[in-house]
Design an enzyme around this catalytic site. Structure first.
Site, PDB file in Angstrom:
ATOM      1  N   HIS A 139       0.807  -1.174   0.006  1.00  0.00           N
ATOM      2  CA  HIS A 139      -0.070  -0.139  -0.033  1.00  0.00           C
ATOM      3  C   HIS A 139       1.068   1.160   0.010  1.00  0.00           C
ATOM      4  O   HIS A 139       0.408   2.293  -0.616  1.00  0.00           O
ATOM      5  CB  HIS A 139      -0.928   0.099   1.150  1.00  0.00           C
ATOM      6  CG  HIS A 139      -0.173   0.021   2.321  1.00  0.00           C
ATOM      7  ND1 HIS A 139       0.336  -1.442   2.895  1.00  0.00           N
ATOM      8  CD2 HIS A 139       0.345   0.729   3.507  1.00  0.00           C
ATOM      9  CE1 HIS A 139       0.890  -1.403   4.129  1.00  0.00           C
ATOM     10  NE2 HIS A 139       0.952  -0.062   4.452  1.00  0.00           N
ATOM     11  N   CYS A 197       7.741  -1.263  -2.088  1.00  0.00           N
ATOM     12  CA  CYS A 197       7.356  -1.061  -1.096  1.00  0.00           C
ATOM     13  C   CYS A 197       7.792   0.378  -0.249  1.00  0.00           C
ATOM     14  O   CYS A 197       8.364   1.143  -0.963  1.00  0.00           O
ATOM     15  CB  CYS A 197       7.255  -2.018   0.193  1.00  0.00           C
ATOM     16  SG  CYS A 197       9.083  -2.604   0.834  1.00  0.00           S
ATOM     17  N   GLY A 217      11.418  -0.512   0.212  1.00  0.00           N
ATOM     18  CA  GLY A 217      11.954  -1.620  -0.537  1.00  0.00           C
ATOM     19  C   GLY A 217      12.456  -2.881   0.093  1.00  0.00           C
ATOM     20  O   GLY A 217      13.054  -3.827  -0.569  1.00  0.00           O
ATOM     21  N   HIS A 255      26.649  -7.203 -13.235  1.00  0.00           N
ATOM     22  CA  HIS A 255      27.373  -8.161 -12.541  1.00  0.00           C
ATOM     23  C   HIS A 255      26.501  -9.393 -12.075  1.00  0.00           C
ATOM     24  O   HIS A 255      27.040 -10.384 -11.675  1.00  0.00           O
ATOM     25  CB  HIS A 255      27.972  -7.312 -11.264  1.00  0.00           C
ATOM     26  CG  HIS A 255      29.160  -6.668 -11.879  1.00  0.00           C
ATOM     27  ND1 HIS A 255      29.956  -5.781 -11.112  1.00  0.00           N
ATOM     28  CD2 HIS A 255      29.562  -6.137 -12.996  1.00  0.00           C
ATOM     29  CE1 HIS A 255      30.840  -5.157 -11.576  1.00  0.00           C
ATOM     30  NE2 HIS A 255      30.661  -5.364 -13.062  1.00  0.00           N
TER      31      HIS A 255
END
Length: 150
Positions: free
Chosen positions: A9, A65, A68, A98
């Site tokens: 949310h 989010c 994160g 990488h």
């Protein structure tokens, strides 16, 4: 490119903006939710996103989010996913080059929308470098085979 995107949310507005931006750029986007601002649990959406990427139904994923962090942890529970939490373009580039990251995570409370678009653009357009990095990526996909020692 087929891209799945999911959030909690706290990142609903960022997700909506990025869905539109990705579609305008010609990507096929699967919005995995949520669709309302009602409080939800980020692991549920991280797992859903991880399943989409692991199944091959999409080529890349975007996990959002508040910070994160939580949703990236949820995505990375799936050994087929290599989710990188980024907040600027160089991290997005190195995550692909990488680490062959197939999911990018960002925090809507920490990253502005223009930086998020930049990170996502770099993430979607940077190829994996292969060579010496492949051995390490293979180990990420099969942690049980690696044993406890390094």
């Amino acid at each position: 490119m087929r891209v799945a995107i999911a959030s909690d949310h706290a990142a609903l507005d960022m997700k909506a903006t990025l869905v539109d931006w990705l579609q305008e750029a010609g990507h096929e986007v699967s919005d995995l939710g949520p669709m309302t601002a009602d409080s939800v649990d980020y692991p549920d959406f991280g797992y859903k996103l991880a399943d989409e990427v692991a199944s091959g139904r999409v080529e890349r994923g975007v996990a959002l989010c508040g910070s994160g962090i939580g949703i990236s942890m949820a995505v990375n529970r799936n050994p087929a996913c290599r989710c990188a939490l980024v907040s600027e373009g160089l991290s997005a580039k190195l995550a692909r080059e990488h680490n062959d990251a197939n999911v990018i995570a960002m925090g809507a409370r920490l990253v502005g929308i223009e930086i998020a678009k930049d990170c996502l653009d770099i993430f979607l357009n940077t190829p994996f470098g292969g060579d010496r990095h492949q051995r390490r990526v293979d180990k990420l996909s099969a942690p049980q085979a690696q044993g406890a020692s390094a």
